[in-house]
Design a protein around this motif. Structure first.
Motif, mmCIF file in Angstrom:
data_model
loop_
_atom_site.group_PDB
_atom_site.id
_atom_site.type_symbol
_atom_site.label_atom_id
_atom_site.label_comp_id
_atom_site.label_asym_id
_atom_site.label_seq_id
_atom_site.Cartn_x
_atom_site.Cartn_y
_atom_site.Cartn_z
ATOM 1 N N VAL A 171 13.528 4.691 2.638
ATOM 2 C CA VAL A 171 12.372 4.238 3.270
ATOM 3 C C VAL A 171 11.175 4.539 2.462
ATOM 4 N N CYS A 172 11.063 5.542 1.814
ATOM 5 C CA CYS A 172 9.742 5.691 0.704
ATOM 6 C C CYS A 172 9.665 4.605 -0.252
ATOM 7 N N ALA A 173 10.990 4.489 -1.016
ATOM 8 C CA ALA A 173 10.904 3.331 -1.848
ATOM 9 C C ALA A 173 10.370 2.143 -1.201
ATOM 10 N N VAL A 174 10.817 1.719 -0.145
ATOM 11 C CA VAL A 174 10.453 0.271 0.163
ATOM 12 C C VAL A 174 8.912 0.185 0.556
ATOM 13 N N LEU A 175 8.291 1.477 1.181
ATOM 14 C CA LEU A 175 7.076 1.598 1.473
ATOM 15 C C LEU A 175 6.126 1.360 0.212
ATOM 16 N N LEU A 176 6.603 2.148 -1.143
ATOM 17 C CA LEU A 176 6.145 2.081 -2.387
ATOM 18 C C LEU A 176 5.996 0.704 -2.791
ATOM 19 N N TRP A 177 7.114 0.077 -2.830
ATOM 20 C CA TRP A 177 7.130 -1.158 -3.066
ATOM 21 C C TRP A 177 5.998 -2.167 -2.273
ATOM 22 N N ALA A 178 5.922 -1.900 -1.037
ATOM 23 C CA ALA A 178 5.093 -2.834 -0.235
ATOM 24 C C ALA A 178 3.551 -2.609 -0.796
ATOM 25 N N VAL A 179 3.272 -1.172 -1.178
ATOM 26 C CA VAL A 179 1.835 -0.921 -1.345
ATOM 27 C C VAL A 179 1.314 -1.004 -2.718
ATOM 28 N N LEU A 180 2.185 -1.712 -3.647
ATOM 29 C CA LEU A 180 1.803 -2.053 -4.829
ATOM 30 C C LEU A 180 0.667 -2.840 -4.855
ATOM 31 N N PRO A 181 -0.225 -2.482 -6.001
ATOM 32 C CA PRO A 181 -1.569 -3.134 -6.212
ATOM 33 C C PRO A 181 -1.394 -4.631 -6.072
ATOM 34 N N VAL A 182 -0.313 -5.170 -6.476
ATOM 35 C CA VAL A 182 -0.114 -6.707 -6.324
ATOM 36 C C VAL A 182 0.860 -6.917 -5.485
ATOM 37 N N GLY A 183 1.211 -6.252 -4.381
ATOM 38 C CA GLY A 183 2.005 -6.482 -3.341
ATOM 39 C C GLY A 183 1.691 -7.774 -2.444
ATOM 40 N N ILE A 184 0.656 -8.117 -2.627
ATOM 41 C CA ILE A 184 0.421 -9.332 -1.698
ATOM 42 C C ILE A 184 1.215 -10.601 -2.282
ATOM 43 N N VAL A 185 1.502 -10.462 -3.591
ATOM 44 C CA VAL A 185 2.179 -11.625 -4.099
ATOM 45 C C VAL A 185 3.686 -11.670 -3.266
ATOM 46 N N GLN A 186 4.182 -10.646 -2.867
ATOM 47 C CA GLN A 186 5.396 -10.627 -1.888
ATOM 48 C C GLN A 186 5.109 -11.597 -0.570
ATOM 49 N N SER A 187 3.916 -11.769 -0.461
ATOM 50 C CA SER A 187 3.976 -12.624 0.921
ATOM 51 C C SER A 187 3.286 -14.230 0.533
ATOM 52 N N LEU B 230 6.240 -7.343 -13.211
ATOM 53 C CA LEU B 230 6.874 -6.071 -13.229
ATOM 54 C C LEU B 230 7.256 -5.806 -11.707
ATOM 55 N N LEU B 231 6.741 -6.558 -10.682
ATOM 56 C CA LEU B 231 7.085 -6.379 -9.348
ATOM 57 C C LEU B 231 8.475 -6.369 -8.922
ATOM 58 N N PRO B 232 9.469 -7.089 -9.522
ATOM 59 C CA PRO B 232 10.778 -6.782 -9.007
ATOM 60 C C PRO B 232 11.437 -5.513 -9.763
ATOM 61 N N ALA B 233 10.869 -4.778 -10.695
ATOM 62 C CA ALA B 233 11.597 -3.685 -11.177
ATOM 63 C C ALA B 233 11.397 -2.535 -10.275
ATOM 64 N N PHE B 234 12.117 -2.806 -9.238
ATOM 65 C CA PHE B 234 11.669 -1.569 -7.862
ATOM 66 C C PHE B 234 12.501 -0.060 -8.490
ATOM 67 N N PRO B 235 13.296 -0.272 -9.489
ATOM 68 C CA PRO B 235 13.985 1.145 -9.698
ATOM 69 C C PRO B 235 13.004 1.975 -10.183
ATOM 70 N N LEU B 236 12.255 1.384 -11.072
ATOM 71 C CA LEU B 236 10.670 2.353 -11.553
ATOM 72 C C LEU B 236 10.232 3.118 -10.740
ATOM 73 N N LEU B 237 10.331 2.817 -9.251
ATOM 74 C CA LEU B 237 9.697 3.462 -8.042
ATOM 75 C C LEU B 237 10.472 4.687 -7.695
ATOM 76 N N LEU B 238 11.664 4.619 -7.942
ATOM 77 C CA LEU B 238 12.506 5.586 -7.426
ATOM 78 C C LEU B 238 12.138 6.984 -7.678
ATOM 79 N N PRO B 239 11.662 7.532 -8.908
ATOM 80 C CA PRO B 239 11.199 8.983 -8.892
ATOM 81 C C PRO B 239 9.999 9.189 -7.931
ATOM 82 N N LEU B 240 9.159 8.157 -7.785
ATOM 83 C CA LEU B 240 7.978 8.259 -6.910
ATOM 84 C C LEU B 240 8.408 8.363 -5.567
ATOM 85 N N ALA B 241 9.588 7.559 -5.109
ATOM 86 C CA ALA B 241 10.016 7.773 -3.648
ATOM 87 C C ALA B 241 10.736 8.933 -3.596
ATOM 88 N N LEU B 242 11.293 9.450 -4.564
ATOM 89 C CA LEU B 242 12.130 11.061 -4.201
ATOM 90 C C LEU B 242 11.152 11.906 -4.189
#
Length: 419
Positions: free
Chosen positions: A138-154, A372-384
């Protein structure tokens, strides 16, 4: 280092139910971003929907969907911007949706991106849940959503579609579904040039699996790659460990599925690149000439280093240069944390290739955060780390960052925007 974590996946009927909190949180963050964008754009007498669907790369994709390949723009300096630079899966989907609905090509691109972003969020959750547990997912998904350039996802861009295909291909590898992993990697290769990263992850996992002998060896690798314990700060009894998701040796694949995955995975990217070479008459590497027309290529980061160095010629721009150095340092630090955290090999290979291609591209330096947006594994340490906080505290952190991200996204798209 954990090479591969192949365990039984959750039952299909419970997989979506397990992901619901992550998907609801993701939808809420993206809705906030869209609302702030709409308000900001209206205040500047601009159309938020136009910014999302009919600017920059979105225009190129809709032109491919409408007119096919062959459109190009010749600039006064001699550069040639050809739409052959854009891979075909997104425009194919736009054309399909336009054919079966009243939607325009731009509308279809927006719908595809919205649906793909949800699929990407689910895939990111599935991967993280599989490796570290539900709370971290859940934390990883939320971190991906709140990235500064997350608007690109939409936006009607290909980032969300590519991330969805990449995440589910990686999940298929981690759960031993080799044919699905290969097929999804091939589709990712039809979406963006960085599809190479997904192919590399599938190949690396398959080669390691062969090296360990497959079969019973896969079960031993699975035991070595079980999820690290993660305790909830709200409920100390919520732990993920060796007792959960024990490897299912009966699912260990033979050689044929792995070979099939290795053969199928590169077909998408290779097929399009070879087709471009044939169409341009410049042989197998003709796609590189197309990219050169956009002054884009891979130079090991030399041009980006010069770009950053040039920022230090004056005081105001020196602050931007320092910010760029801090940003690159953070990305590298996160990747090192992924390695030290013993992430499964496919995730490390995928994130490493995406990061290298993004940072070492020779042009469009303002696009690097988006690349860098698709590189979501980079967020996993922060998600943990976030998953170990109390729910109230983690919600406060995510909420604050989500608000800042929404404001930045609105400011960004109403300004320079993603090139």
């Amino acid at each position: 280092m954990t090479d591969l974590a192949t365990r039984a996946a959750p039952p299909r009927d419970g997989a979506l139910r397990r992901a619901v909190p992550a998907l609801l949180g993701y939808a809420a963050v993206r809705a906030l971003g869209l609302v702030v964008l709409a308000v900001w754009s209206a205040a500047r007498d601009k159309s938020a929907y136009t910014l999302l669907t009919a600017r920059w790369d979105a225009l190129w994709y809709t032109r491919v969907a409408d007119l096919g390949y062959g459109y190009e723009v010749r600039l006064p300096n001699g550069d040639v911007h050809s739409n052959l630079a854009f891979f075909p899966l997104l425009p194919w989907l736009e054309r399909l949706l336009h054919a079966v609905t009243p939607l325009s090509y731009a509308d279809a691109g927006f719908v595809v991106s919205l649906l793909a972003s949800l699929a990407a969020a689910w895939g990111i959750f599935a991967v993280t849940d599989h490796v570290y547990g539900r709370r971290a997912g859940v934390c990883a998904v939320l971190l991906w959503a709140v990235l500064p350039v997350g608007i690109v996802q939409s936006m009607a861009y290909s980032e969300s579609l590519f991330t969805a295909l990449a995440a589910w291909s990686l999940y298929a590898v981690l759960t031993g579904r080799w044919p699905a992993a290969g097929a999804l990697a091939a589709l990712a290769g039809l979406t963006r040039p960085v599809g190479l990263a997904v192919v590399a992850a599938v190949w690396a996992a398959a080669i390691v699996s062969f090296g360990r002998g497959g079969g019973a060896a896969d079960a031993r690798v699975a035991r070595a790659g079980e999820r690290a314990p993660v305790a909830s700060a709200d409920d100390p009894s919520e732990r993920v460990g060796a007792s959960e998701g024990a490897p299912d040796a009966s699912r260990a694949p033979g050689a044929v599925p792995r070979l099939l995955a290795m053969l199928v995975a590169p077909l998408g990217a290779a097929g399009y690149v070879l087709w471009v070479g044939h169409r341009t008459g410049k042989g197998p590497l003709g796609y590189l000439d197309v990219q050169a027309g956009w002054r884009n290529g891979f130079d090991g980061g030399a041009a980006f280093a010069r770009f950053v160095a040039d920022k230090f010629t004056s005081f105001p721009s020196a602050l931007a240069g320092a910010g760029l150095i801090v940003g690159v340092g953070l990305v590298i630090w996160l990747y090192v944390a992924c390695v030290r955290g013993r992430q499964p090999l496919p995730l490390l290979v995928y994130a490493g290739v995406v990061t290298a291609l993004a940072l070492c591209a020779s042009s469009y330096f303002g696009s690097k955060p988006r690349l860098l947006l698709p590189a979501f594994p980079l967020l996993l340490p922060l998600a943990l780390a976030l998953s170990r906080l109390r729910t109230s505290r983690s919600a406060l952190v995510v909420g604050g960052v989500a608000a800042a991200s929404a404001v930045y996204g609105a400011f960004w798209l109403n300004g320079s925007g993603p090139p």
